[in-house]
Design a protein around this motif. Structure first.
Motif, PDB file in Angstrom:
ATOM      1  N   SER A 109       0.928  -1.228  -0.010  1.00 40.87           N
ATOM      2  CA  SER A 109      -0.132   0.024  -0.065  1.00 40.87           C
ATOM      3  C   SER A 109       1.005   1.517  -0.019  1.00 40.87           C
ATOM      4  CB  SER A 109      -0.791  -0.173   1.280  1.00 40.87           C
ATOM      5  OG  SER A 109      -1.817   1.209   1.331  1.00 40.87           O
ATOM      6  N   PHE A 110       1.925   1.210   0.839  1.00 42.03           N
ATOM      7  CA  PHE A 110       2.778   2.418   1.028  1.00 42.03           C
ATOM      8  C   PHE A 110       3.625   2.567  -0.383  1.00 42.03           C
ATOM      9  CE2 PHE A 110       6.797   4.594   2.063  1.00 42.03           C
ATOM     10  CZ  PHE A 110       6.209   5.714   2.840  1.00 42.03           C
ATOM     11  N   ALA A 131       3.431  -5.689  -9.130  1.00 43.21           N
ATOM     12  CA  ALA A 131       4.059  -6.419  -8.296  1.00 43.21           C
ATOM     13  C   ALA A 131       3.643  -6.329  -7.050  1.00 43.21           C
ATOM     14  CB  ALA A 131       5.787  -5.990  -8.454  1.00 43.21           C
ATOM     15  N   MET A 132       3.162  -5.191  -6.614  1.00 48.99           N
ATOM     16  CA  MET A 132       2.796  -4.772  -5.227  1.00 48.99           C
ATOM     17  C   MET A 132       1.418  -5.241  -4.957  1.00 48.99           C
ATOM     18  SD  MET A 132       5.080  -3.014  -3.797  1.00 48.99           S
ATOM     19  CE  MET A 132       5.931  -3.950  -4.784  1.00 48.99           C
ATOM     20  N   ARG A 133       0.506  -5.577  -6.123  1.00 50.32           N
ATOM     21  CA  ARG A 133      -0.792  -6.277  -5.851  1.00 50.32           C
ATOM     22  C   ARG A 133      -0.550  -7.883  -5.686  1.00 50.32           C
ATOM     23  NH1 ARG A 133      -4.868  -4.050  -3.740  1.00 50.32           N
ATOM     24  NH2 ARG A 133      -6.006  -5.436  -4.917  1.00 50.32           N
ATOM     25  N   LEU A 134       0.583  -8.281  -6.372  1.00 47.03           N
ATOM     26  CA  LEU A 134       0.736  -9.564  -6.158  1.00 47.03           C
ATOM     27  C   LEU A 134       1.424  -9.839  -4.755  1.00 47.03           C
ATOM     28  CD1 LEU A 134       2.416 -10.483  -9.744  1.00 47.03           C
ATOM     29  CD2 LEU A 134       0.406 -11.370  -8.894  1.00 47.03           C
ATOM     30  N   LEU A 135       2.001  -9.122  -4.432  1.00 41.02           N
ATOM     31  CA  LEU A 135       2.650  -9.153  -2.991  1.00 41.02           C
ATOM     32  C   LEU A 135       1.561  -9.233  -1.941  1.00 41.02           C
ATOM     33  CD1 LEU A 135       5.127  -9.247  -0.929  1.00 41.02           C
ATOM     34  CD2 LEU A 135       5.224  -6.809  -1.062  1.00 41.02           C
ATOM     35  N   GLN A 136       0.637  -8.176  -2.132  1.00 38.12           N
ATOM     36  CA  GLN A 136      -0.479  -8.264  -1.375  1.00 38.12           C
ATOM     37  C   GLN A 136      -1.366  -9.367  -1.411  1.00 38.12           C
ATOM     38  OE1 GLN A 136      -2.083  -4.152  -2.546  1.00 38.12           O
ATOM     39  NE2 GLN A 136      -1.486  -3.276  -0.489  1.00 38.12           N
ATOM     40  N   GLY A 206      -0.293   2.294   4.783  1.00 43.38           N
ATOM     41  CA  GLY A 206       1.203   1.660   5.033  1.00 43.38           C
ATOM     42  C   GLY A 206       1.871   2.171   6.320  1.00 43.38           C
ATOM     43  N   LEU A 207       1.408   3.155   6.625  1.00 40.43           N
ATOM     44  CA  LEU A 207       1.913   3.572   8.037  1.00 40.43           C
ATOM     45  C   LEU A 207       1.218   2.722   9.068  1.00 40.43           C
ATOM     46  CD1 LEU A 207       2.691   7.601   7.373  1.00 40.43           C
ATOM     47  CD2 LEU A 207       4.212   5.711   7.322  1.00 40.43           C
ATOM     48  N   PHE A 208       0.087   2.574   9.128  1.00 40.67           N
ATOM     49  CA  PHE A 208      -0.936   2.084  10.157  1.00 40.67           C
ATOM     50  C   PHE A 208      -0.364   0.590  10.214  1.00 40.67           C
ATOM     51  CE2 PHE A 208      -4.640  -0.128  11.606  1.00 40.67           C
ATOM     52  CZ  PHE A 208      -4.787   0.314  12.861  1.00 40.67           C
ATOM     53  N   GLY A 209       0.196   0.033   9.234  1.00 41.66           N
ATOM     54  CA  GLY A 209       0.922  -1.424   9.324  1.00 41.66           C
ATOM     55  C   GLY A 209       1.679  -1.345  10.438  1.00 41.66           C
TER      56      GLY A 209
END
Length: 438
Positions: A109-110, A131-136, A206-209
Motif C-alpha cells: 500500500s505504501f 508487483a505490489m498487488r501480487l505481494l498483497q 502503509g504507516l498504520f501497518g
C-alpha cells in the motif's frame, strides 16, 4: 461419516463472555483484518484515479478497466499465498505468518501511494503496481482464512462472537476506505484529488501497518510447535498435512464456493457498483462516496450487533438461510442499469442486510468444515481459489458486461454461485461433519 471433532465445543459450552486477554488477542488480529480490507477497498474505489495515473488509455472508462484488471490480478496470488504460507502455519505456527502477512500488505500500500506515475517512469509504473498487488495477494491469501482460524483457536467457545468481532473490524476497514476518500473530496478540489490526493489513503494504510505489527508481536502461539519439533527429533511418524487435506477435499471444494460466491457479491457492492456509478454513469464522486460510507457504517455496526446474538443459533442453519436469501437479492443490481444516484443508493442499501449476515459468518463456516491441524492449508487453498476465481473478477466482469449491453447476465452468474455453495456445504457437512460450532 466422520464425527464431530472432540476438541470442538458442545452446544452447552457456546456461552459466556470472552475474557480480557481473549479480547486483547482478538483486537490484535482484527486490526490487521481491518487494514487488509481497507487496502483492498481503496484500490477498488480509487480504480478510476489509479487507471488514469498508472495505465495509459484513450479514455477514463478504458483506464479504469485496466486498473480493475490489476485489482483482479492481486487475487490470483491469493491461492499461492494460502497454499504456501497456510501449510507453513500448519507446521511452524500461526504467529510469525500473521506478522509477515500484515507487513507485506502494508508495504504494498505504501509503495503504491508514493510511486511516480506513467508519465514519469513509463512502463515501470504499471509493472510496479502489478508487483505490489501480487505481494498483497500473497499476504491476503493467508491473512483472512488463517486469521479467523487463529482467532477460533484463541477463543474456541464463542464462534458467533468471533465471527461478529472480526466482521466488525473487516467492515470497519471497508468503512474507513470510502470515509477517508469522502473527506478528501470535501477538502480537495477534483483536480487535486485526481492529481495527488488519491495517494493519501494508500500512505495512511502503509504507516498504520507499523502499529498492527507491534500489536501482533504480543500474540501467543496456538499450535503445539514445540511438540511437533520434539516428535520430529525423536523420528516419530507425523501425519502429513497434505494427506489430510486430500482426505477432506470435499470440504476444501465447498470452501471455494462458500468464499467465492459471497466475495463476488461483496465486491460487486463495495467496488463494482461504485465504479459503475463513477466511471460509466459519471455520478457525482462526493455523492457516490457518501453513499458507500453510509453503507459501510451499516455493515460495521451490524456486525457488532451480530457478535452479541449469533451464538444463540446454530451456525450451519444461519449460513444456509443467509446464503439462500442472497440468491434473489443479487438481482437488485439490475435496477441500476442507467444513471440515477437515488437508484444507486437504493440498490446499495437494499442488498446490505443479506450481505451483512453472509459476510459475517462465511469464514467461520468454512473453518467449521476442517479440523484444526489442516485449517491453514485447507482454508488457504479453498479461500484463495474462491476469491481469485470469483471475488477478484466480479468488479471487472460487472463493468465489462455493462459495456457490452449484457448486464442482465451478471446477477444470474452470482445467483448460480450461491446455489452451488449451499449444495456443496450440505454435502460436505454430511460427509465430514463439522469442527466448529454446531
Amino acid at each position: 461419516m466422520i464425527t464431530q471433532d472432540v476438541t470442538a465445543p458442545t452446544s452447552a459450552q457456546l456461552t459466556g463472555n470472552a475474557t480480557k486477554t481473549e479480547r486483547k488477542n482478538l483486537r490484535a488480529l482484527s486490526w490487521g483484518h481491518a487494514l487488509e480490507w481497507y487496502d483492498w477497498a481503496i484500490f477498488g474505489l480509487l480504480s478510476s484515479y489509479l487507471g488514469a495515473h498508472f495505465f495509459p488509455a484513450d479514455n477514463e472508462f478504458a483506464s479504469t478497466l485496466n486498473a480493475l484488471a490489476v485489482f483482479a490480478v492481486g487475487f490470483i496470488a491469493r491461492p499461492i499465498g494460502g497454499i504456501v504460507f497456510g501449510s507453513i502455519a500448519d507446521r511452524l505456527g500461526r504467529r510469525k505468518i500473521m506478522i509477515f502477512a500484515i507487513a507485506a500488505v502494508s508495504f504494498g500500500s505504501f509503495v503504491i501511494g508514493v510511486m511516480p506515475g506513467y508519465e514519469t517512469i513509463g512502463v515501470a509504473a504499471p509493472i510496479i503496481v502489478v508487483a505490489m498487488r501480487l505481494l498483497q495477494g500473497l499476504s491476503a491469501g493467508v491473512e483472512a482464512p488463517l486469521g479467523t482460524a487463529y482467532a477460533l483457536e484463541l477463543v474456541p467457545n464463542r464462534p458467533g462472537y468471533v465471527s461478529g468481532f472480526f466482521g466488525f473490524f473487516n467492515n470497519l476497514g471497508n468503512l474507513l476506505a470510502p470515509l477517508s476518500i469522502f473527506f478528501l473530496t470535501q477538502l480537495l478540489t477534483g483536480d487535486n484529488l485526481a492529481e495527488w490526493g488519491w495517494r493519501i489513503p494508500f500512505i495512511i494504510g502503509g504507516l498504520f501497518g507499523l502499529i498492527v505489527l507491534w500489536l501482533r508481536s504480543t500474540l501467543p502461539e496456538t499450535l503445539d510447535v514445540d511438540g511437533a519439533r520434539e516428535a520430529k527429533s525423536e523420528k516419530k511418524q507425523l501425519p502429513s498435512v497434505w494427506v489430510d487435506v486430500r482426505k477432506y477435499w470435499l470440504s476444501v471444494l465447498a470452501t471455494v464456493f462458500i468464499v467465492g460466491a459471497i466475495q463476488a457479491y461483496n465486491y460487486t457492492w463495495i467496488a463494482g457498483l461504485p465504479n459503475l456509478a463513477r466511471a460509466a454513469f459519471q455520478e457525482d464522486p462526493a455523492a457516490v462516496f457518501a453513499i458507500t460510507t453510509g453503507f459501510g457504517i451499516f455493515m460495521t455496526l451490524g456486525a457488532l450487533f451480530l457478535s452479541k446474538v449469533l451464538d444463540r443459533f446454530a451456525m450451519s442453519k444461519v449460513f444456509v438461510v443467509a446464503r439462500v436469501l442472497a440468491i434473489p437479492t443479487i438481482f437488485l443490481s439490475l435496477l441500476y442499469s442507467q444513471p440515477g444516484i437515488g437508484t444507486f443508493a437504493g440498490v446499495m442499501f437494499g442488498g446490505a442486510i443479506v450481505l451483512l449476515l453472509n459476510m459475517t459468518i462465511f469464514v467461520t463456516v468454512s473453518n467449521s468444515l476442517l479440523p484444526q491441524h489442516i485449517r491453514g492449508t485447507g482454508l488457504g487453498l479453498g479461500y484463495g481459489f474462491g476469491v481469485a476465481l470469483f471475488g477478484g473478477t466480479a468488479s471487472f466482469l460487472l463493468l465489462w458486461l455493462q459495456g457490452e449491453g449484457m448486464f442482465w447476465m451478471f446477477p444470474i452468474y452470482i445467483a448460480a454461485l450461491c446455489a452451488i455453495s449451499v449444495v456443496l456445504y450440505l454435502v460436505a457437512k454430511k460427509r465430514n461433519g463439522i469442527f466448529v460450532g454446531k
